[in-house]
Design a protein around this motif. Structure first.
Motif, PDB file in Angstrom:
ATOM      1  N   ASN A 194      15.925   8.931  19.892  1.00  0.00           N
ATOM      2  CA  ASN A 194      16.468   9.248  18.575  1.00  0.00           C
ATOM      3  C   ASN A 194      16.477  10.752  18.366  1.00  0.00           C
ATOM      4  N   SER A 195      17.517  11.238  17.729  1.00  0.00           N
ATOM      5  CA  SER A 195      17.649  12.673  17.490  1.00  0.00           C
ATOM      6  C   SER A 195      16.784  13.097  16.321  1.00  0.00           C
ATOM      7  N   GLN A 196      16.388  14.366  16.348  1.00  0.00           N
ATOM      8  CA  GLN A 196      15.589  14.892  15.256  1.00  0.00           C
ATOM      9  C   GLN A 196      16.419  14.923  13.974  1.00  0.00           C
ATOM     10  N   GLY A 197      15.750  14.739  12.861  1.00  0.00           N
ATOM     11  CA  GLY A 197      16.417  14.769  11.565  1.00  0.00           C
ATOM     12  C   GLY A 197      16.564  13.397  10.950  1.00  0.00           C
ATOM     13  N   MET A 241       6.179  17.174   8.401  1.00  0.00           N
ATOM     14  CA  MET A 241       6.905  16.025   8.942  1.00  0.00           C
ATOM     15  C   MET A 241       7.802  15.368   7.904  1.00  0.00           C
ATOM     16  N   LYS A 242       7.733  15.868   6.664  1.00  0.00           N
ATOM     17  CA  LYS A 242       8.545  15.329   5.568  1.00  0.00           C
ATOM     18  C   LYS A 242       8.337  13.820   5.413  1.00  0.00           C
ATOM     19  N   LEU A 243       7.072  13.419   5.416  1.00  0.00           N
ATOM     20  CA  LEU A 243       6.749  11.999   5.340  1.00  0.00           C
ATOM     21  C   LEU A 243       7.030  11.405   3.963  1.00  0.00           C
ATOM     22  N   SER A 256      12.289   4.489   6.661  1.00  0.00           N
ATOM     23  CA  SER A 256      11.360   4.227   5.576  1.00  0.00           C
ATOM     24  C   SER A 256      10.513   3.026   5.947  1.00  0.00           C
ATOM     25  N   CYS A 257       9.196   3.224   5.956  1.00  0.00           N
ATOM     26  CA  CYS A 257       8.282   2.171   6.395  1.00  0.00           C
ATOM     27  C   CYS A 257       7.299   1.809   5.287  1.00  0.00           C
ATOM     28  N   PRO A 258       6.961   0.542   5.184  1.00  0.00           N
ATOM     29  CA  PRO A 258       5.875   0.168   4.286  1.00  0.00           C
ATOM     30  C   PRO A 258       4.546   0.556   4.922  1.00  0.00           C
ATOM     31  N   SER A 259       3.522   0.632   4.123  1.00  0.00           N
ATOM     32  CA  SER A 259       2.164   0.808   4.636  1.00  0.00           C
ATOM     33  C   SER A 259       1.381  -0.419   4.185  1.00  0.00           C
ATOM     34  N   LEU A 260       1.464  -1.455   4.992  1.00  0.00           N
ATOM     35  CA  LEU A 260       0.888  -2.738   4.632  1.00  0.00           C
ATOM     36  C   LEU A 260      -0.603  -2.803   4.944  1.00  0.00           C
ATOM     37  N   ALA A 261      -1.339  -3.444   4.083  1.00  0.00           N
ATOM     38  CA  ALA A 261      -2.724  -3.811   4.340  1.00  0.00           C
ATOM     39  C   ALA A 261      -2.797  -5.328   4.214  1.00  0.00           C
ATOM     40  N   PHE A 262      -3.962  -5.892   4.533  1.00  0.00           N
ATOM     41  CA  PHE A 262      -4.065  -7.342   4.538  1.00  0.00           C
ATOM     42  C   PHE A 262      -5.406  -7.805   3.989  1.00  0.00           C
ATOM     43  N   SER A 263      -5.341  -8.850   3.204  1.00  0.00           N
ATOM     44  CA  SER A 263      -6.530  -9.516   2.696  1.00  0.00           C
ATOM     45  C   SER A 263      -6.764 -10.764   3.539  1.00  0.00           C
ATOM     46  N   GLY A 319       0.806  -1.218   0.000  1.00  0.00           N
ATOM     47  CA  GLY A 319       0.000   0.000   0.000  1.00  0.00           C
ATOM     48  C   GLY A 319       0.831   1.257   0.000  1.00  0.00           C
ATOM     49  N   GLY A 320       2.088   1.150  -0.461  1.00  0.00           N
ATOM     50  CA  GLY A 320       2.955   2.316  -0.512  1.00  0.00           C
ATOM     51  C   GLY A 320       3.995   2.315   0.596  1.00  0.00           C
ATOM     52  N   ASN A 321       4.840   3.318   0.567  1.00  0.00           N
ATOM     53  CA  ASN A 321       5.884   3.504   1.576  1.00  0.00           C
ATOM     54  C   ASN A 321       5.879   4.950   2.054  1.00  0.00           C
ATOM     55  N   ILE A 322       6.359   5.132   3.270  1.00  0.00           N
ATOM     56  CA  ILE A 322       6.351   6.457   3.864  1.00  0.00           C
ATOM     57  C   ILE A 322       7.571   6.606   4.769  1.00  0.00           C
ATOM     58  N   ARG A 323       8.111   7.812   4.845  1.00  0.00           N
ATOM     59  CA  ARG A 323       9.235   8.079   5.743  1.00  0.00           C
ATOM     60  C   ARG A 323       8.691   8.700   7.024  1.00  0.00           C
ATOM     61  N   ILE A 324       9.111   8.159   8.152  1.00  0.00           N
ATOM     62  CA  ILE A 324       8.622   8.642   9.446  1.00  0.00           C
ATOM     63  C   ILE A 324       9.809   9.111  10.279  1.00  0.00           C
ATOM     64  N   PRO A 325       9.749  10.314  10.844  1.00  0.00           N
ATOM     65  CA  PRO A 325      10.831  10.797  11.708  1.00  0.00           C
ATOM     66  C   PRO A 325      11.044   9.865  12.900  1.00  0.00           C
TER      67      PRO A 325
END
Length: 301
Positions: A39-42, A87-89, A46-53, A25-31
């Motif tokens: 974790n320091s800022q900056g 958030m620069k996602l 990179s995370c997947p956005s998984l869905a399920f059937s 379902g796409g990918n997104i960058r999360i701070p």
């Protein structure tokens, strides 16, 4: 690890179960500083956005849990667009959940039940959500210009709200669950305490059997954005930003941590696997067989 007294119900004779498949379902960058404490800022992950059937072994009913992220930024409310940019996602959607279904041989009009997401392709589906989502239909955007969700996020005539009173069955570590099909194959877990701040209310998880002889899977959705939180290797981030606002992915950190601890306790039970929507480690080693038309293989004894 789970306590020795923690158990999930044993299978019945000729026990129904669910065939579970992952959907891209796409990918997104999360701070990182919004997800993992310390974790320091900056820095970002990179995370997947998984869905399920999920397909019922006997009735062959199709259920889709989550619908990933939208390809176009314009598909979000103005406030959500501002947040995504701030958030620069940087969401990237090479293949939507709908496209993942079609690629796997399932057309949206075959899906009977859905959780939430872009409902337009799913012309026959009933959308099943927690009672907390009802507010979307009464005060979402544009009624409330500062809402993160559209008032049209769900089709009014095909939306079923699950009141908290329906979650009356404890199962394993979860005190509030609903036997969705009434046959022990699929339990909807009340996890509203884990709600992500910019997401809809009424957050739920799914605990489903993946075999007739005792295998399970917990689909944790947005309960955590890093599997290390589930494993207990890291702690949920919670800090004060430069503007004085609290920086945390969850609306209530303490309740989110409590829900994560319940999920973690499943790791000590044989034949139970746990997946979250943004599980980067699992996604890197996924293998095509776990994605529709393949299935996530049940754990063996």
């Amino acid at each position: 690890m789970a306590s020795t007294g923690l158990m999930l119900p044993p299978p019945s004779v000729d026990q129904p179960f669910m065939y579970v498949s992952a959907l891209g379902g796409g990918n997104i960058r999360i701070p990182c500083d919004l997800v993992v404490d310390g974790n320091s800022q900056g820095e970002s992950i990179s995370c997947p956005s998984l869905a399920f059937s999920l397909r019922h072994s006997k009735t062959k009913s199709w259920v889709v849990f989550d619908l990933g992220i939208r390809r176009n930024l314009e598909g979000y409310t103005p406030l959500s667009q501002e947040l995504i940019k701030a958030m620069k996602l940087a969401p990237v959607v090479n293949q939507t959940v709908t496209e993942s279904l079609v690629k796997g041989g399932v057309f949206p009009d075959q899906v009977e039940t859905d959780h939430t997401g872009d409902h337009e392709p799913f012309t026959r589906a009933t959308f099943v959500v927690g009672e907390g989502c009802r507010e979307l239909l009464t005060s979402g955007y544009p009624i409330d210009p500062n809402s993160f969700s559209f008032s049209t996020t769900l089709p009014h005539e095909r939306t079923k709200f699950l009141p908290l009173s329906d979650f009356s069955l404890p199962i394993g570590p979860f005190p509030l669950a609903l036997d969705f099909f009434g046959d022990g194959s699929t339990y909807v877990i009340d996890a509203h305490c884990a709600r992500v701040i910019e997401h809809t209310g009424g957050h739920t998880n799914i605990l489903a059997r993946t075999s007739s002889d005792g295998a399970w899977i917990l689909l944790g959705g947005d309960s955590a954005h890093d599997y290390r939180l589930i494993a207990g290797e890291e702690e949920v981030a919670h800090s004060i930003g430069s503007s004085g606002h609290i920086r945390c992915m969850h609306g209530d950190k303490e309740k989110a941590v409590e829900n994560i601890a319940r999920i973690r306790s499943l790791l000590g039970i044989p034949r139970v696997q746990v997946l979250i929507a943004h599980d980067s480690k699992w996604y890197e080693n996924k293998g095509s067989a776990a994605f529709l038309p393949g299935i996530i293989q049940p754990l063996t004894a």
